[in-house]
Design an enzyme around this catalytic site. Structure first.
Site, PDB file in Angstrom:
ATOM      1  N   ASP A  29       0.826  -1.210   0.000  1.00  0.00           N
ATOM      2  CA  ASP A  29       0.000   0.000   0.000  1.00  0.00           C
ATOM      3  C   ASP A  29       0.859   1.258   0.000  1.00  0.00           C
ATOM      4  O   ASP A  29       0.561   2.238  -0.666  1.00  0.00           O
ATOM      5  CB  ASP A  29      -0.881   0.041   1.260  1.00  0.00           C
ATOM      6  CG  ASP A  29      -1.970  -1.003   1.193  1.00  0.00           C
ATOM      7  OD1 ASP A  29      -2.070  -1.655   0.133  1.00  0.00           O
ATOM      8  OD2 ASP A  29      -2.695  -1.166   2.190  1.00  0.00           O
ATOM      9  N   PHE A  51       2.299   1.982  -3.349  1.00  0.00           N
ATOM     10  CA  PHE A  51       1.225   2.434  -4.232  1.00  0.00           C
ATOM     11  C   PHE A  51       0.894   3.894  -3.946  1.00  0.00           C
ATOM     12  O   PHE A  51       0.831   4.733  -4.846  1.00  0.00           O
ATOM     13  CB  PHE A  51      -0.016   1.547  -4.061  1.00  0.00           C
ATOM     14  CG  PHE A  51      -1.151   1.937  -4.962  1.00  0.00           C
ATOM     15  CD1 PHE A  51      -1.276   1.378  -6.225  1.00  0.00           C
ATOM     16  CD2 PHE A  51      -2.084   2.894  -4.560  1.00  0.00           C
ATOM     17  CE1 PHE A  51      -2.307   1.757  -7.073  1.00  0.00           C
ATOM     18  CE2 PHE A  51      -3.115   3.285  -5.399  1.00  0.00           C
ATOM     19  CZ  PHE A  51      -3.223   2.706  -6.662  1.00  0.00           C
ATOM     20  N   GLU A  80     -25.168 -17.652 -13.338  1.00  0.00           N
ATOM     21  CA  GLU A  80     -24.372 -16.598 -12.712  1.00  0.00           C
ATOM     22  C   GLU A  80     -24.907 -16.293 -11.325  1.00  0.00           C
ATOM     23  O   GLU A  80     -26.064 -16.607 -11.020  1.00  0.00           O
ATOM     24  CB  GLU A  80     -24.477 -15.295 -13.536  1.00  0.00           C
ATOM     25  CG  GLU A  80     -23.955 -15.429 -14.926  1.00  0.00           C
ATOM     26  CD  GLU A  80     -24.215 -14.184 -15.766  1.00  0.00           C
ATOM     27  OE1 GLU A  80     -24.726 -13.174 -15.233  1.00  0.00           O
ATOM     28  OE2 GLU A  80     -23.905 -14.242 -16.955  1.00  0.00           O
ATOM     29  N   LYS A 121     -26.482 -13.780  -8.660  1.00  0.00           N
ATOM     30  CA  LYS A 121     -27.312 -12.571  -8.759  1.00  0.00           C
ATOM     31  C   LYS A 121     -26.841 -11.622  -7.659  1.00  0.00           C
ATOM     32  O   LYS A 121     -27.128 -11.828  -6.469  1.00  0.00           O
ATOM     33  CB  LYS A 121     -28.787 -12.918  -8.591  1.00  0.00           C
ATOM     34  CG  LYS A 121     -29.699 -11.726  -8.836  1.00  0.00           C
ATOM     35  CD  LYS A 121     -31.139 -12.184  -8.886  1.00  0.00           C
ATOM     36  CE  LYS A 121     -32.112 -11.089  -9.262  1.00  0.00           C
ATOM     37  NZ  LYS A 121     -31.907  -9.796  -8.672  1.00  0.00           N
ATOM     38  N   ASP A 146     -26.472  -8.642  -5.199  1.00  0.00           N
ATOM     39  CA  ASP A 146     -27.479  -7.812  -4.542  1.00  0.00           C
ATOM     40  C   ASP A 146     -26.909  -6.412  -4.332  1.00  0.00           C
ATOM     41  O   ASP A 146     -26.379  -6.081  -3.284  1.00  0.00           O
ATOM     42  CB  ASP A 146     -27.847  -8.447  -3.195  1.00  0.00           C
ATOM     43  CG  ASP A 146     -29.124  -7.855  -2.636  1.00  0.00           C
ATOM     44  OD1 ASP A 146     -29.778  -7.077  -3.348  1.00  0.00           O
ATOM     45  OD2 ASP A 146     -29.455  -8.167  -1.483  1.00  0.00           O
ATOM     46  N   TYR A 197     -21.855  -8.142 -16.074  1.00  0.00           N
ATOM     47  CA  TYR A 197     -22.456  -9.374 -16.586  1.00  0.00           C
ATOM     48  C   TYR A 197     -23.239  -9.223 -17.888  1.00  0.00           C
ATOM     49  O   TYR A 197     -23.935 -10.140 -18.301  1.00  0.00           O
ATOM     50  CB  TYR A 197     -23.387  -9.978 -15.522  1.00  0.00           C
ATOM     51  CG  TYR A 197     -24.320  -8.972 -14.863  1.00  0.00           C
ATOM     52  CD1 TYR A 197     -25.330  -8.348 -15.574  1.00  0.00           C
ATOM     53  CD2 TYR A 197     -24.171  -8.654 -13.518  1.00  0.00           C
ATOM     54  CE1 TYR A 197     -26.169  -7.436 -14.991  1.00  0.00           C
ATOM     55  CE2 TYR A 197     -25.015  -7.731 -12.910  1.00  0.00           C
ATOM     56  CZ  TYR A 197     -26.011  -7.126 -13.648  1.00  0.00           C
ATOM     57  OH  TYR A 197     -26.839  -6.209 -13.068  1.00  0.00           O
ATOM     58  N   LYS A 243     -34.591 -16.676  -6.882  1.00  0.00           N
ATOM     59  CA  LYS A 243     -34.286 -15.938  -5.645  1.00  0.00           C
ATOM     60  C   LYS A 243     -34.200 -16.911  -4.476  1.00  0.00           C
ATOM     61  O   LYS A 243     -35.103 -17.734  -4.292  1.00  0.00           O
ATOM     62  CB  LYS A 243     -35.407 -14.933  -5.360  1.00  0.00           C
ATOM     63  CG  LYS A 243     -35.453 -13.801  -6.351  1.00  0.00           C
ATOM     64  CD  LYS A 243     -34.828 -12.572  -5.762  1.00  0.00           C
ATOM     65  CE  LYS A 243     -35.586 -11.370  -6.251  1.00  0.00           C
ATOM     66  NZ  LYS A 243     -35.364 -10.197  -5.492  1.00  0.00           N
ATOM     67  N   CYS A 256     -37.093   6.634  29.428  1.00  0.00           N
ATOM     68  CA  CYS A 256     -35.753   6.101  29.200  1.00  0.00           C
ATOM     69  C   CYS A 256     -35.393   5.083  30.289  1.00  0.00           C
ATOM     70  O   CYS A 256     -35.507   5.386  31.476  1.00  0.00           O
ATOM     71  CB  CYS A 256     -34.751   7.247  29.193  1.00  0.00           C
ATOM     72  SG  CYS A 256     -33.057   6.676  29.082  1.00  0.00           S
ATOM     73  N   CYS A 258     -32.447   6.763  32.483  1.00  0.00           N
ATOM     74  CA  CYS A 258     -32.535   7.984  33.288  1.00  0.00           C
ATOM     75  C   CYS A 258     -33.975   8.395  33.577  1.00  0.00           C
ATOM     76  O   CYS A 258     -34.203   9.380  34.287  1.00  0.00           O
ATOM     77  CB  CYS A 258     -31.782   9.129  32.610  1.00  0.00           C
ATOM     78  SG  CYS A 258     -32.607   9.732  31.141  1.00  0.00           S
ATOM     79  N   CYS A 281     -34.241   9.407  23.761  1.00  0.00           N
ATOM     80  CA  CYS A 281     -34.215  10.023  25.086  1.00  0.00           C
ATOM     81  C   CYS A 281     -33.615  11.405  24.879  1.00  0.00           C
ATOM     82  O   CYS A 281     -32.481  11.524  24.418  1.00  0.00           O
ATOM     83  CB  CYS A 281     -33.343   9.202  26.035  1.00  0.00           C
ATOM     84  SG  CYS A 281     -32.971  10.129  27.540  1.00  0.00           S
ATOM     85  N   CYS A 317     -28.224  11.778  30.749  1.00  0.00           N
ATOM     86  CA  CYS A 317     -28.512  10.341  30.623  1.00  0.00           C
ATOM     87  C   CYS A 317     -27.177   9.577  30.521  1.00  0.00           C
ATOM     88  O   CYS A 317     -26.389   9.831  29.601  1.00  0.00           O
ATOM     89  CB  CYS A 317     -29.366  10.131  29.379  1.00  0.00           C
ATOM     90  SG  CYS A 317     -29.763   8.418  29.067  1.00  0.00           S
TER      91      CYS A 317
HETATM   92  S1  IVH Z   1     -28.815  -9.795 -16.281  1.00  0.00           S
HETATM   93  C1  IVH Z   1     -31.933  -7.988 -19.316  1.00  0.00           C
HETATM   94  N1  IVH Z   1     -27.242 -10.830 -14.489  1.00  0.00           N
HETATM   95  O1  IVH Z   1     -30.896  -8.203 -11.149  1.00  0.00           O
HETATM   96  C2  IVH Z   1     -31.458  -8.572 -18.059  1.00  0.00           C
HETATM   97  N2  IVH Z   1     -28.780  -9.180 -13.767  1.00  0.00           N
HETATM   98  O2  IVH Z   1     -33.839  -8.553 -11.340  1.00  0.00           O
HETATM   99  C3  IVH Z   1     -30.181  -8.041 -17.626  1.00  0.00           C
HETATM  100  N3  IVH Z   1     -28.585  -8.608 -11.384  1.00  0.00           N
HETATM  101  O3  IVH Z   1     -31.643  -5.396 -13.107  1.00  0.00           O
HETATM  102  C4  IVH Z   1     -29.846  -8.427 -16.249  1.00  0.00           C
HETATM  103  N4  IVH Z   1     -26.941  -9.991 -10.927  1.00  0.00           N
HETATM  104  O4  IVH Z   1     -29.612  -5.294 -11.531  1.00  0.00           O
HETATM  105  C5  IVH Z   1     -28.232  -9.950 -14.712  1.00  0.00           C
HETATM  106  N5  IVH Z   1     -25.727 -11.816 -13.035  1.00  0.00           N
HETATM  107  C6  IVH Z   1     -26.714 -10.948 -13.258  1.00  0.00           C
HETATM  108  C7  IVH Z   1     -27.235 -10.152 -12.230  1.00  0.00           C
HETATM  109  C8  IVH Z   1     -28.284  -9.268 -12.532  1.00  0.00           C
HETATM  110  C9  IVH Z   1     -27.738  -9.061 -10.435  1.00  0.00           C
HETATM  111  C10 IVH Z   1     -29.643  -7.594 -11.165  1.00  0.00           C
HETATM  112  C11 IVH Z   1     -29.724  -6.531 -12.224  1.00  0.00           C
HETATM  113  C12 IVH Z   1     -31.075  -6.642 -12.806  1.00  0.00           C
HETATM  114  C13 IVH Z   1     -31.827  -7.334 -11.729  1.00  0.00           C
HETATM  115  C14 IVH Z   1     -32.985  -8.107 -12.313  1.00  0.00           C
END
Ligand code: IVH
Length: 684
Positions: free
Chosen positions: A34, A37, A113, A115, A117, A225, A312, A406, A409, A424, A430
């Site tokens: 670090d 860098f 893939e 998903k 969050d 993605y 999901k 509270c 206090c 509070c 307090c």
């Molecule tokens: S593909 C046309 N791939 O999930 C579809 N989406 O519920 C393009 N997301 O709006 C989306 N991981 O924000 C895709 N591996 C993944 C994802 C992904 C998370 C999100 C994305 C999308 C939402 C759909």
């Protein structure tokens, strides 16, 4: 170093830093430390300041941030940002597969893939350079958050490798890793702000901040993605991801090709459990048809593609008995109801306590002592109670009522309009609030009195020696020596015995004496004014220079300061209107604490602007308004708020009001840009 050498050195540094960022943030394989860098980066920053004409707009220094966005521009997506159809069971995935099979007929290969969050983002690259980053918004148009996205170090500002199209868009997800999330929430709580409920909310809040230098500190990350564009010559989705990876994008290593439903189910099972070992949140998996021609044949419904679907995960749940509820009082006085539970195994850990959030949630769930409750671990770090098994309610279980006074206090609790939490209001008497304030006062980023800690503060407080932070400066050797107390039950491993011997007392006194050298901005932060965190304190100190000026500031003067909006301004006004707080400042002043920016710390850097008067207006690319004003002062110039015949220059950024421009033109005041200004003050 002559100009040519400087230019060559800057190019070289940019290349090296780009490679190191890639090694560290994308490959997770750093080859330098670090410190090394940071040294290279500092050298490039200083060369760019000295030779702005050679600064590459795609330089890795952009990751540091600094640009301010007052209002995010709305941008219409070239390709609408659709969502995905959701499924929740293997049967629904089978239906999806059957549908595709019917429509295509042939063998179909899938890509599975994670998903992610987080927050969806679309990045546009032209000639290998990042030109625009837009949020999903309503799917049709989103916010232009380019300046902020550039601070994310794993996102290439300039692409690597070759073969990328002249122009394309790549979509992905901005996420906040668990480690960054925990660090950020700790800081927020220290600053008296509400912690974010989960990493997704935190990521979404972060990319919409005005000050990109703050975004840079949040340590966001991004996974990509989906490629879009006219000029993409790939046969399969998988191939396009491999290419994206070679251009420097972070593409998940956990993306796989599957040829059968069983392989898809295996992937699903792996990640249903495996997700808990990831350093970030995922909320499911995504299954996509791999062949791009087949994708085209399948097309879209009004809302989502027919060639992809998401599965999901169910939030992992456990049922257990609610034993009791305690109400905790935080440093800011916020009351948090916490449930004590019969210990239960959940997502790899034993859960004994869970959050009940606030009074509304308690009422909504109608949860009662003795109930069998469902506990879930969502994105949140602390598990939460999500429901009650009414079938198992013990006879006669009484409704839980939220406390009205509270627990520490006895003061009647209050709830501000629009806020979920009860507070509070007894800030000064307090006990947890007093101790919390003292702990905040001595903390590293505030007065940095590290010879004092939680235990010692508690002892001083319990013995009646300190109540307000100003009392620390009245402590003497004689009053502290010999104090002794132990904390925690005797069988508790965390039991702490604190005894004040000679060395401890001397250290404490030295630490307190040292704190008198702490600069005004940190003193201001140490006051623990609600919403005045480290950054806001810095901006206030730089703007008002002394606490007296800040005390006298009116609402309109406060909101003139960058980053200060209505909420912060009101909180500052409220704090300074309390006579007790003014008295506190006066006592601290007498003790020798700094309540103004030390002149000696801001020596004149030059005299180029002697006798000149500036009006600074608008939003600037590389500096904040306050930084520019400070620079003017540091070079002998003066700032004023309005244009007159005496104004030497109007330093204009973007979004400057048209009135200012008109007036300057009428009076013949030259209008200069940020770059003109940099050239004026640059060392020769
Ligand atoms: S593909 C046309 N791939 O999930 C579809 N989406 O519920 C393009 N997301 O709006 C989306 N991981 O924000 C895709 N591996 C993944 C994802 C992904 C998370 C999100 C994305 C999308 C939402 C759909």
């Amino acid at each position: 170093m002559d100009k040519l050498q400087a230019m060559q050195r800057m190019e070289r540094l940019s290349e090296e830093l780009r490679q190191h960022n890639y090694n560290y943030y994308v490959l997770s394989k750093p080859v330098i430390g670090d410190y090394e860098f940071d040294t290279l980066l500092a050298e490039l920053i200083s060369l760019e300041k000295k030779y702005p004409e050679f600064a590459d707009p795609c330089s890795p220094t952009q990751h540091v941030g600094g640009g301010i966005t007052k209002e995010f521009r709305q941008v219409v997506h070239r390709y609408p940002m659709l969502s995905l159809g959701n499924t929740y069971s293997e049967a629904e995935i089978r239906d999806f597969e059957e549908r595709i099979h019917k429509l295509i007929g042939d063998e179909v290969e899938y890509v599975c893939e994670l998903k992610f969050d987080g927050v969806a983002i679309g990045l546009t690259y032209r000639q290998g350079l990042l030109v625009q980053a837009v949020t999903r918004g309503d799917g049709i148009q989103g916010d232009d958050v380019t300046t902020n996205i550039k601070t994310i170090r794993s996102i290439p500002i300039k692409l690597r490798g070759e073969g990328y199209p002249e122009e394309f868009e790549i979509r992905g997800e901005i996420i906040l890793p668990h480690s960054s999330f925990a660090r950020m929430n700790e800081q927020r709580m220290e600053d008296g702000e509400e912690p974010f409920a989960n990493p997704r909310n935190a990521a979404s809040g972060s990319i919409k901040m005005q000050d990109s230098a703050e975004v840079a500190k949040r340590r966001l990350d991004g996974y990509f993605y989906h490629l879009l564009g006219n000029d993409l010559r790939f046969a399969t989705h998988y191939e396009s991801l491999v290419a994206a990876k070679s251009w420097g994008f972070k593409v998940s290593d956990f993306t796989v090709r599957c040829r059968s439903l069983d392989e898809i189910y295996d992937y699903l099972k792996t990640w249903d459990q495996g997700r808990y070992d990831l350093p970030f949140d995922i909320d499911g998996i995504v299954i996509k048809v791999n062949d791009l021609r087949q994708q085209e044949m399948l097309g879209f419904t009004a809302k989502s593609p027919r060639w992809a679907i998401s599965y999901k995960f169910k939030a992992e749940q456990a049922a257990t008995r609610l034993l009791s509820v305690v109400f905790q009082v935080g440093r800011t006085g916020a009351i948090t109801p916490v449930a004590n539970l019969q210990p239960v195994q959940l997502a790899g850990t034993v859960v004994k306590r869970a959050s009940l959030h606030n009074a509304d949630i308690i009422a909504l769930l109608d949860v009662r002592i003795g109930d069998m409750v469902f506990v879930e671990k969502g994105g949140e770090i602390i598990p939460k109670i999500t429901g009650v098994d009414l079938g198992q309610r013990p006879a006669g279980a009484k409704s839980l009522s939220f406390i009205s006074t509270c627990p520490e206090c006895g003061t009647a609790l209050v709830r501000a309009a629009g806020e979920a939490a009860w507070y509070c209001p007894n800030e000064t008497e307090c006990p947890p609030q007093i101790k919390g304030k003292l702990e905040h006062f001595i903390s590293r980023k505030a007065m940095n009195i590290d010879s004092l800690g939680e235990g010692k503060i508690e002892m001083l407080f319990d013995n009646g020696l300190v109540h307000h932070c100003a009392d620390l400066y009245d402590l003497t050797y004689e009053r502290m020596i010999g104090l002794e107390k132990s904390y925690g039950a005797a069988d508790d491993k965390r039991e702490k015995r604190v005894s004040f011997r000679e060395k401890t007392v001397t250290n404490i006194l030295n630490g307190i004496a040292e704190s008198k050298k702490i600069g005004f901005e940190r003193v201001l932060y140490a006051m623990g004014i609600r919403f005045v965190g480290e950054t806001v304190a810095k901006k206030l100190a730089a703007h008002f220079i002394s606490v007296d000026k800040l005390t006298a500031a009116r609402y309109d003067e406060l909101i003139e300061v960058e980053e200060i909006g209505e909420k912060i301004a009101q909180s500052i006004l409220r704090w300074f209107s309390e006579p007790k707080n003014i008295e506190l400042i006066n006592r601290l002043k007498i003790a020798g604490i700094r309540f103004e920016m030390a002149e000696s710390l801001v020596p004149l850097l030059g005299s180029q602007l002697n006798g000149m008067t500036f009006v600074v207006s608008g939003v600037f690319e590389n500096f904040s308004r306050d930084e520019l004003k400070k620079t003017i002062e540091l070079h002998g110039g003066k700032n004023t708020g309005s244009i007159s015949a005496k104004t030497s220059y109007l330093l204009a950024g973007t979004n400057m009001g048209p009135e200012k421009r008109k007036k300057a033109e009428k009076l013949g005041v030259p209008i200069i840009s940020e770059l003109d200004f940099v050239l004026m003050v640059r060392e020769e």
